[in-house]
Scaffold this active site. Structure first.
Site, PDB file in Angstrom:
ATOM      1  NE  ARG A 168      -3.920  -2.100   2.161  1.00  0.00           N
ATOM      2  CZ  ARG A 168      -3.621  -3.190   2.869  1.00  0.00           C
ATOM      3  NH1 ARG A 168      -2.525  -3.222   3.604  1.00  0.00           N
ATOM      4  NH2 ARG A 168      -4.412  -4.231   2.828  1.00  0.00           N
TER       5      ARG A 168
ATOM      6  CE  LYS B 222      -2.222  13.875 -13.529  1.00  0.00           C
ATOM      7  NZ  LYS B 222      -2.638  14.417 -14.842  1.00  0.00           N
TER       8      LYS B 222
ATOM      9  CG  HIS C  87      -0.909  18.238 -23.581  1.00  0.00           C
ATOM     10  ND1 HIS C  87      -0.059  19.325 -23.573  1.00  0.00           N
ATOM     11  CD2 HIS C  87      -0.177  17.184 -23.152  1.00  0.00           C
ATOM     12  CE1 HIS C  87       1.132  18.929 -23.131  1.00  0.00           C
ATOM     13  NE2 HIS C  87       1.094  17.627 -22.878  1.00  0.00           N
TER      14      HIS C  87
ATOM     15  CG  HIS D 134       3.644  13.473 -25.338  1.00  0.00           C
ATOM     16  ND1 HIS D 134       2.263  13.530 -25.430  1.00  0.00           N
ATOM     17  CD2 HIS D 134       3.999  14.394 -24.398  1.00  0.00           C
ATOM     18  CE1 HIS D 134       1.816  14.441 -24.577  1.00  0.00           C
ATOM     19  NE2 HIS D 134       2.846  14.978 -23.926  1.00  0.00           N
TER      20      HIS D 134
END
Ligand code: NAD
Ligand code: ZN
Length: 353
Positions: free
Chosen positions: A113, A135, A240, A257
């Site tokens: 966890r 992220k 984006h 990208h």
């Protein structure tokens, strides 16, 4: 660097992978798993291991490439942690670009966890963007970055020397995100980039260090703001919505990208001009900057109407209308759903097909 109530050091400099004292100070764990890939490990794993000894070091070396950003590879990382009975006090270190960082971070977020995680980004994109903000995650056949979690690193260590081996195309792709930060909120930084772009492209360490530091400050400020200020986070999507349309219309293979984002920034600037927010000379400045960075300003292999379809299925669509990030002037971006469809079509037609 301040990130709300969860701040962590972002250390930037030449040769930091060799800085033993830095790791002694910022990475207290005795049991360490280093995650890297088959391209980066032969270049930098030895130096990192030397800086971390004599601790218990394990490695998980994954295959290279965006197509490898999978749950199966995260499971391989977790298998190593379990097989070696690492405890909750271990640390997972990501040595590589955004692909390695996203996977190692997701493994660290889920093992018991959540265990300590350190980012050692080795691409410009990872140093200015993906290593900051917390992220983590992987792709799924059903979509990019569909599976993930927020998990903040305990430290980010960006060694600018790693950029000396980075392919030039990857360096230029990373510059798209740097230019984006200037356009969003820092006109002085954009001016600075205009003056120093050639040094950056030549790999000048001091110039790179400056842009990495300023980029991390801007990203940290935007993502570290009040959790409720989601509007600010949306500004990071400048270029984006257009760029993602280019990427998905070309099956994520033709363009990196950052290249798609380069074209996306020019389209966002054109759309801002079409909507009466940006002057013609400013649009010209943005276009010139992208072109000088070696990024595309025109994408011939995508038809405008195909791009529009992809934009409509992008996740930013709310109540049937695409929300766009536009620029009022260089250094000031905003989010809006208030624009004309013909202006959008003219914008796409000017840069695609
Ligand atoms: N988590 C976030 O907030 C966030 C933000 C932006 C992007 N991302 C993710 O980041 C990924 C893209 O990251 P990327 O552009 O770093 O791609 P990448 O990790 O695939 O690296 C690009 C290429 O450069 C190689 N490489 C890396 N460092 C090198 C070095 N120092 N010398 C030589 N070669 C080197 C890699 O092996 C790879 O082949 C995407 O998966 C994207 O979704 C995440
Ligand atoms: Zn991006």
């Amino acid at each position: 660097m301040e990130l709300g109530n969860r701040s962590y050091p972002i250390l930037i400099g030449e040769g930091l992978l060799d800085a033993r004292a830095l790791f002694a100070q910022h990475v207290p764990a005795r049991d360490i798993l280093i995650v890297s890939n088959t391209v980066v490990a032969p270049l930098y794993l030895g130096a990192l291991e030397a800086s971390l000894r004599p601790r218990r070091l394990l490695t998980s070396i994954l295959p290279d490439g965006e197509s490898q950003k999978t749950l199966a590879n995260v499971a391989r990382i977790l298998d190593v942690l379990v097989a070696n009975r690492f405890g909750r006090d271990c640390a997972v270190l990501a040595l590589g670009g955004g692909v390695v960082g996203d996977m190692a971070g997701f493994a660290a977020a889920t093992y018991q966890r959540g265990v300590a995680f350190v980012q050692l980004p080795t691409t410009l994109l990872a140093q200015v963007d993906s290593s900051v903000g917390g992220k983590t995650g992987v792709n799924h056949p059903g979509g990019k970055n569909l599976i993930g979690a927020f998990h903040q690193p305990i430290a980010v260590v960006a060694d600018t020397r790693t950029l000396t081996t980075l392919p030039r195309r990857e360096l230029r792709a990373g510059l798209a995100e740097v230019i984006k930060y200037g356009l969003i909120c820092d006109a002085d930084f954009f001016d600075w980039l205009e003056v120093h772009l050639d040094e950056l492209l030549a790999g000048d360490a001091a110039a790179l260090e400056h842009v990495i530091r300023r980029s991390c400050e801007i990203k940290a400020k935007i993502v570290g703001g009040d959790e409720r200020e989601q509007a600010d986070r949306a500004l990071l999507n400048l270029g984006h919505t257009f760029g993602h349309a280019v990427e998905s219309a070309t099956g994520y293979t033709a363009w990196l990208h950052g290249e798609a984002i380069g074209a996306g920034l020019v389209m966002a600037a054109r759309m801002s001009r079409e909507s009466g927010h940006l002057t013609a000379p400013e649009l010209e400045r943005v276009t010139r900057m992208i072109a000088r960075a070696g990024l595309p300003t025109h994408v011939p292999d995508v038809r405008p109407e195909v791009a529009l379809q992809h934009m409509r299925i992008d996740k930013k669509v709310q109540a049937g209308r695409i929300r766009l990030v536009l620029i009022r002037r260089i250094g000031s971006a905003f989010v809006t759903a208030d624009y004309s469809e013909p202006a959008l079509q003219r914008t796409l037609a000017a840069h695609l097909g």
